[in-house]
Design a protein around this motif. Structure first.
Motif, PDB file in Angstrom:
ATOM      1  N   GLU B   5      54.486  41.228  61.913  1.00 52.10           N
ATOM      2  CA  GLU B   5      55.325  41.435  63.258  1.00 52.10           C
ATOM      3  C   GLU B   5      56.542  40.931  63.263  1.00 52.10           C
ATOM      4  O   GLU B   5      57.674  41.523  64.062  1.00 52.10           O
ATOM      5  CB  GLU B   5      54.660  40.619  64.296  1.00 52.10           C
ATOM      6  CG  GLU B   5      53.252  40.890  64.801  1.00 52.10           C
ATOM      7  CD  GLU B   5      53.220  42.143  65.929  1.00 52.10           C
ATOM      8  OE1 GLU B   5      54.658  42.477  66.201  1.00 52.10           O
ATOM      9  OE2 GLU B   5      52.382  42.661  66.386  1.00 52.10           O
ATOM     10  N   GLY B   9      59.774  43.305  63.834  1.00 51.71           N
ATOM     11  CA  GLY B   9      60.823  42.683  64.924  1.00 51.71           C
ATOM     12  C   GLY B   9      62.452  43.083  64.220  1.00 51.71           C
ATOM     13  O   GLY B   9      63.185  43.391  64.877  1.00 51.71           O
ATOM     14  N   CYS B  13      64.841  45.692  66.295  1.00 47.50           N
ATOM     15  CA  CYS B  13      65.872  45.273  67.086  1.00 47.50           C
ATOM     16  C   CYS B  13      67.130  45.608  66.255  1.00 47.50           C
ATOM     17  O   CYS B  13      67.339  44.726  65.326  1.00 47.50           O
ATOM     18  CB  CYS B  13      65.716  43.810  67.521  1.00 47.50           C
ATOM     19  SG  CYS B  13      64.214  43.596  68.396  1.00 47.50           S
TER      20      CYS B  13
END
Lengths: 395, 395
Positions: B5, B9, B13
């Protein structure tokens, strides 16, 4: 201690291969370079095809400095990724797009990225199949996962599916395959890939989690009269790790890619995790100029036939003496059964004849040695009498 | 979820800077490239000095392919490391040897390696000083340590030593400094470096552990009429992270080094840990051909005076309008106080005038914006009326 002990260990213990290579250099100074038969390293011996240096020269004359040497986007130049997709589609009948590729600094980077993208907890396991490239272990551990080894099929150097199946658990994230293989020179048959796909599909279903194939393919173009099946055609959840180190003889330039096929589960998320892992590992972007070199040179290779000649001289020569060798279908390694059970001791004994071969203990396959034939053909020819003397010592 | 995760991320982003840059490209298509004032990226705008491409061309003609493109040793070519040592010794009166240097794939790699080599437990802390390059946070976390931020000295952009001292604990492994600084353009004075050395010596003694300075120095050669103190001369436990991205305008080529001075505590062990971290991160070796380019081109830079001219036009222009700016002594960034407390909102408002500047919230210094002046001089001149309109909106 204020220094990371594990990193210290990795930095202070030279690999067996490097150790042997350094010994060879020292020994060459004592007895002359022509009298040492150094088969230790996997450094390509054939030059990059001429088009590589020609392209470099013309890029430096045609492109402005900022376009040539500036940052590319983290995932790599659009044009380069498109060229890679086009080439694979043409060669393998696939339908990849530029968006499926993430350009990297070679296969070690590609593998490190995939391991890091898939590893979620310290319980996660990544399976490797002996004989395997020893650095897998380093990269898997660095990603925070456990490396699980499937013992070698020393008959055909395919996969022992009984052993593989028994090692797959709910924690298995991926199985790494490397075909053409370092160190065995074996190429996985279509049958092997199909069976592997079937076992992993079943096990993924059983555990309710996708189990990935990570296909490490730097030797794809170095194959002799056999097809190297393109793994994504047999199994959707495949990540391909590629490098131009061997095909274009550019190992020092660190350029390659990761392929995340659209068909893979949560492909977009996985691609993002690959990009995130590249960022976390400090890669920034693959070398800019060499990305542009790849765009122009894709599909070319060094003179693979030179490796085939080396293979034939070495395989025929050693077999004739009496050595038991696996006949390589690809890469530039010959895998030979040691003449005693302890291949470390055999490798030491070979040094008495100034033959440098790597014991495969570190490859997870004790009892065998790796002979890198990415060397000068003449050295192979000169080495055969020494191999014969070594053989006689065991009679 | 079977994907990491955190990596997802990081990959999904986009950084604020990249976001702004992409916006600028889109906006340029709408209103014309000449009407968008994009100051978002830190991509060098001056070309590499001619000697770089000349050297590349002659290397491809003079060196054989295997020497030019083959693996170098993991630590880098002996000749390159010697050239780096010789150049620094001549310039700074130091006495480094080739053995003190580990060649890397640029500053991001150098930093990632140092963080990983020093981090032993998840409690370990690495201190950064605001304003700081946001990726420090990513690399420190990836190494398994905690990132501790010292708030900015918005007066002089030196170091708030009271704030620093209060943040040093028994878990502090290192303090990262970056001078000339991205994003403030400040250069740490000799006095600042001396004070830092004294504080860290004292604290190292207090806690019985060496606290390192990690000096991130890609902008060393881009300084205007000020000396940039060479940190190892003031503090033994210093690791220097260098890159040729800015000095030679080669950001896409990923070439730099880590310096481990002999005077550092357990220097040999530390060097081994640096090498081990490079191995664990999958770096293999720094790009081979560019190592040889550095050997020949060291000491050259792009036309730094072009950046100085940009700085003067921008600084004088904005100050005249009424903006409060820190006058940069180095790098190619101007740090400007936003005209409202919320610099994110200010950066948004600037977009209405097609001015793209990065809010410094991500640099740990909210209330300020970074203007990258590694751009075309004409764009700076054209942008001043827009900056004036923006200013008037706040009057």
């Amino acid at each position: 201690m204020y220094i990371n002990e594990e990193m210290y260990g990795l930095g202070s213990c030279r690999s067996v291969i490097r150790e042997l290579f350094e010994y060879g250099k020292k020994r060459a100074m004592e007895v002359g370079r022509e009298n040492v038969y150094d088969f230790s390293l996997g450094n390509p011996s054939i030059p990059a095809p001429d088009i590589v240096n020609e392209t470099i020269r013309s890029l430096t004359q045609e492109l402005d400095s900022l376009s040539l040497h500036g940052y590319t986007s983290a995932q790599g130049d659009q044009e380069t990724r498109q060229a890679v997709a086009d080439y694979l589609n043409k060669t393998h009948g696939t339908d990849f797009t530029a968006d499926n590729f993430y350009m990297t600094m070679g296969a070690a980077a590609s593998l490190s990225i995939c391991f890091k993208a898939l590893t979620c907890t310290p319980d996660d396991e990544i399976i490797v199949i002996a004989p395997f490239f020893p650095e897998y272990n380093v990269f898997i551990k660095a990603a925070g996962a456990k490396c699980v080894v499937v013992p070698a099929d020393t008959e055909n150097f395919q996969i022992r599916f009984d052993e593989l199946s028994s090692r797959i658990t709910k924690n298995t994230k991926a199985v790494v395959i490397n075909s053409p293989n370092n160190p065995s020179g074996a190429v996985y048959s279509e049958d092997t890939i199909k069976k592997l796909a079937s076992v992993l599909s079943e096990k993924s279903k059983e555990f309710g989690n996708p189990i990935f194939i990570i296909a490490d393919e730097p030797y794809r173009e170095i194959a002799y009269d056999v097809d190297v099946p393109f793994v994504t055609k047999y199994y959707d959840n495949t990540l391909v790790c590629y490098s131009y180190s061997k095909s274009l003889s550019l190992p020092g330039e660190r350029i390659g890619w990761v392929l995340v096929p659209k068909a893979a589960e949560s492909s977009d998320k996985l691609y993002a995790a690959v990009a995130g892992a590249g960022r976390a590992l400090g890669y920034v972007c693959a070398p800019s100029m060499f990305q542009k070199v790849i765009t122009k040179c894709i599909g070319n290779t060094g003179d693979v036939d030179a490796y085939r000649q080396n293979r034939d001289i070495l395989y025929n020569g050693l077999t004739k003496i009496g050595y038991h060798c696996y006949k390589p279908e690809g890469a530039f390694y010959l895998f030979v059964k040691a003449l005693e059970e302890n291949s470390d001791a055999f490798s030491e004994k070979a040094k008495e004849e100034d033959i440098l071969v790597v014991s495969a203990t570190g490859f997870g396959c004790p009892g065998w040695v790796r002979i890198s034939y990415c060397v000068d053909k003449n050295m192979i020819e000169r080495s055969l009498p020494a191999f014969e003397r070594l053989y006689k010592k065991y009679e």
